[in-house]
Design an enzyme around this catalytic site. Structure first.
Site, short mmCIF file in Angstrom:
data_model
loop_
_atom_site.label_atom_id
_atom_site.label_comp_id
_atom_site.label_asym_id
_atom_site.label_seq_id
_atom_site.Cartn_x
_atom_site.Cartn_y
_atom_site.Cartn_z
N TYR A 179 -51.01 3.34 -58.22
CA TYR A 179 -50.35 4.58 -58.61
C TYR A 179 -49.43 5.06 -57.48
CZ TYR A 179 -53.00 4.12 -62.77
OH TYR A 179 -53.48 3.61 -63.96
N ARG A 314 -68.24 1.64 -64.61
CA ARG A 314 -68.63 1.09 -65.91
C ARG A 314 -70.06 1.43 -66.31
NH1 ARG A 314 -66.39 -4.63 -64.01
NH2 ARG A 314 -66.50 -3.48 -62.05
#
Length: 370
Positions: A179, A314
């Site tokens: 990013y 996750r």
């Protein structure tokens, strides 16, 4: 178990050292506001010592792909206020992650139709989600002008102010995983020869300006940053990350921030190398580009004094009661990969807790014995 011991994060008391990592799930309305399901999703996971939200764009020109939420408008703030209230009512704590896509995305993937722009005109190789459905091949981004770069920190600061007004406990700047701040730091995405490129100090200039603007807006102890030294995701190249990140962490350490969120990497053991240079709270993420973080590996990080807290990604998706499962040494449920991204509750808020699965388990056992 060290993971289950409380921790003091400035004025916040965390009941454990298990952090929910930011994870993009693409559950937002067409205007960039989070859906009602988002409040339920985070409230279900409020037992985490700290929740870090999915990446949220600070300005529409930084939207990284379709259906990623924003924190720019009053409508956004009202919707996020429902999320933070739900988390706090459930006893949790939550930071907003501000995530500027920079070179990422496509005009048809942004609500304002803007052309993506980064430090240099270098393509992000990944296809992008579009607002009208499907994906598009990547396009060549524009190169940010010097004036455009100088305007970006103020947009982060405004979004950070909006985050606090919406009830978030603080803000994490996404300086990792390709990013915008990472694009200034990496070798191949910053080809500039002006004051924003070339030398290590020049590469750090824009990221530090963003940090300083956010800290000035909401206070340094409500401001944090995530870094991923040497992370090769999305074709990022950092041939020798150690000198740059040592210098950057030294500069950040002087700013008395809420925390540093740091990902480790097989190419560069950032946790071991940078931990001695950082005197504040450090959150480790050891699952990036690896197998999902498990409790034993997280315990080892704390035991080695490489971090104060450990973020799980996750594992939190399929286990809203992850803290309880770790405490009771219960098995973790698997993710349904086909519903990681979507528009509704499927694969999002419909994962059961262990307690909710027990009647089904008991019935399965009884059936097997018949």
């Amino acid at each position: 178990m060290d993971l289950l011991t409380p921790y003091r994060l400035h004025e916040l008391t965390l009941p454990n050292r298990i952090v929910m990592s930011p994870m993009t799930r693409l559950r937002s309305r067409p205007d960039g506001s989070p859906t009602a399901d988002v409040a339920e999703y985070y409230a279900q996971r409020a037992a985490a010592g700290l929740i870090i939200s999915e990446g949220i764009w600070p300005h529409s020109t930084g939207q990284s792909e379709a259906w990623v939420p924003g924190l720019q408008t009053g409508t956004h703030m009202l919707a996020w206020r429902q999320v933070t209230a739900a988390v706090h009512d459930a006893g949790g704590r939550i930071f907003a992650q501000l995530m500027h896509g920079g070179r990422k995305n496509h005009p048809r993937g942004r609500i304002d139709g803007s052309w993506p722009a980064g430090p240099s005109a270098v393509v992000d190789p990944e296809p992008v989600h579009l607002i009208d459905g499907g994906k598009a091949e990547p396009i060549v981004p524009a190169q940010l002008s010097r004036d455009q770069i100088r305007a970006i920190p103020a947009r982060y600061a405004t979004a950070a102010h909006n985050a606090i007004a919406a009830g978030f406990d603080g803000v994490e700047i996404h300086g990792a995983n390709s990013y915008l701040p990472h694009q200034f730091l990496a070798d191949n995405t910053n080809l500039r020869t002006d004051e924003y490129g070339g030398s290590l100090d020049n590469r750090m200039r824009a990221p530090l300006a963003i940090v300083d603007a956010v800290a000035a807006a909401i206070g340094p102890r409500h401001t944090a940053i995530r870094l991923s030294p040497g992370n090769p995701q999305f074709a990022m190249i950092e041939t020798d990350p150690a000198p740059l990140y040592r210098r950057l962490v030294d500069a950040l350490d002087r700013r008395d921030l809420a925390y540093l969120h740091l990902t480790d990497n097989d190419h560069y053991p950032a946790l071991a190398d940078l931990r001695p240079r950082w005197h504040g709270t450090l959150i480790a993420n050891i699952g990036e580009n690896r197998a999902p973080t498990d409790p034993d590996a997280a315990e080892q990080v704390l035991h080695d004094n490489h971090a104060d807290l450990v973020s799980f990604g996750r594992a939190f998706i399929a286990n809203p009661d992850l803290v309880d499962r770790i405490a009771r040494e219960l098995p973790l449920a698997p993710i349904r990969d086909e519903s990681l991204y979507g528009r509704d509750e499927r694969g999002y808020t419909d994962y059961p807790t262990w307690a909710e699965t027990r009647p089904a388990v008991a019935q399965t056992v009884a059936t097997a014995l018949e």
